[in-house]
Design an enzyme around this catalytic site. Structure first.
Site, PDB file in Angstrom:
ATOM      1  CB  CYS A 137      -8.972 -21.412  -9.258  1.00  0.00           C
ATOM      2  SG  CYS A 137      -8.726 -21.477 -11.041  1.00  0.00           S
ATOM      3  CB  CYS A 140     -11.769 -21.031 -11.824  1.00  0.00           C
ATOM      4  SG  CYS A 140     -10.375 -22.136 -11.808  1.00  0.00           S
ATOM      5  CG  ASP A 141     -13.577 -18.971  -8.783  1.00  0.00           C
ATOM      6  OD1 ASP A 141     -14.373 -19.504  -9.575  1.00  0.00           O
ATOM      7  OD2 ASP A 141     -13.087 -19.557  -7.810  1.00  0.00           O
TER       8      ASP A 141
END
Ligand code: NAP
Length: 327
Positions: A137, A140-141
């Site tokens: 992701c 997200c990261d």
């Protein structure tokens, strides 16, 4: 303590398809429940920015997700955070949806919009360094890879789009693809090639995620499939975008699916099980876009309304109908 509650329709999953279906069933005054294990948004939360949502030249994924949720709630849909473990058709034709804490929801119709789960590479080190360099992701990261050299694996829309997005954090992004051309759409590929921070490594497969004794990723070993030459990219991140598997494991009954496991539906989004409808990424179809997910969902929700009316009136319900519910 576990509970049993009854709804007109239970929707499993709150991605674009689930939230759009909820909007329409709510608007049809059907008592609607949406079950979602995470934050509502689905794949929108894995998408930085959309430039193909008609009417918006550019909108952030999370922002569109929030709008969808607010809109569905506006029409009375209830949202519950829950991990669904089973959807089963009972002898009387109603459905029982069960969560991992044992809560039960019954409904005469169910729409599954549970999307898919990222496919893993299945190589040594992938599991060991998950969350310590390996990610599925970008949104997200991505920020964890500030000023780092990272590798993206894949050649579809997700890989190509997210590689471009990740350059806002990473100092360099390698895109490792197993073939000599991308399957991603032209506009995304053109954007990628115009980005000076990206280097594409064609005809190569990832073989191992390497790391240090401290548990952090230090490199990605890749092999050129034409020459068999092996080398290690000095990358501290490996973002894997090699497709999705449909989340159909929750279905207790046999439901017809294609060879990849995506659910087959008729033109009104009904599966091979009467009263069980499917929309979005887990449905067998040509493409998986937000626009097609909400299109499917609209059809499914309107079909559910007709299905419930026919069922309540004791009319024959045509399970594979092309919209025709016989009176
Ligand atoms: P996808 O289109 O199925 O692409 C998967 C990619 O991973 C392909 O390039 C494939 O290679 C490669 N691959 C598969 N298995 C692999 C393995 N074991 N090792 C190495 N590479 C492997 O999946 P996706 O990119 O996740 O997209 C899924 C759907 O969402 C698509 O319909 C896509 O259009 C849509 N989507 C759209 C957008 C957008 O429009 N902005 C963004 C994201 C996703 P081959 O090409 O050789 O098969």
């Amino acid at each position: 303590m576990s509970t049993t509650k009854h709804y007109d329709v239970v929707i499993v999953g709150a991605g674009p398809a689930g939230m759009c279906a909820a909007l329409y069933t709510g608007r049809s005054m059907l008592k609607t429940l949406v079950l979602e294990r995470g934050i509502p948004g689905g794949e929108l939360l894995n998408t930085e920015k959309l430039d193909d949502w008609i009417g918006e030249k550019s909108i952030l994924g999370w922002e569109l997700a929030k709008k969808f949720e607010e809109h569905a709630r506006e029409f009375g849909a209830e949202f519950v955070t829950a991990n669904v473990t089973s959807v089963k058709r009972l002898d009387d034709g109603t459905f029982e949806t069960i969560t991992d804490v044992g809560d039960r929801y019954t409904s005469p119709a169910t729409i599954v919009t549970a999307g898919g789960t990222p496919v893993k590479l299945g190589i040594p080190g992938e599991g060991e360094f998950a969350g310590k360099g390996v990610s599925y992701c970008a949104i997200c990261d991505g920020a964890f890879f500030r000023e780092q050299v990272i590798a993206v694996v894949g050649g579809g829309d997700a890989a190509v789009e997210e590689a471009d997005f990740l350059t806002r954090y990473a100092s360099k992004v390698y895109v490792v693809h197993r073939r000599g051309s991308f399957r991603a759409s032209r506009i995304l590929v053109d954007r990628l090639h115009a980005n000076p921070k990206i280097e594409v490594i064609w005809d190569s497969v990832a073989e191992e995620v390497e790391g240090d004794a401290g548990g952090l990723m230090t490199g990605l070993r890749i092999r050129d499939v034409r020459t068999d030459a092996v080398r290690t990219l000095a990358a501290t991140g490996c973002l894997v975008f090699i497709g999705f598997r449909p989340n159909t494991g929750i279905l207790a009954d046999h439901v017809e699916h294609d060879e990849m496991g995506y659910l087959k539906t008729d033109s009104i989004m009904q599966t091979s099980v009467p009263g069980l409808f499917a929309a979005g990424d887990l449905r067998s179809q040509l493409t998986r876009q937000v626009t097609t997910a909400v299109g499917d969902a609209t059809t499914a929700a309107i079909a559910v309304e007709k299905y419930l009316k026919a069922r309540a009136e004791g009319h024959a319900v045509d399970p594979q109908g092309t919209g025709g519910y016989s009176a």
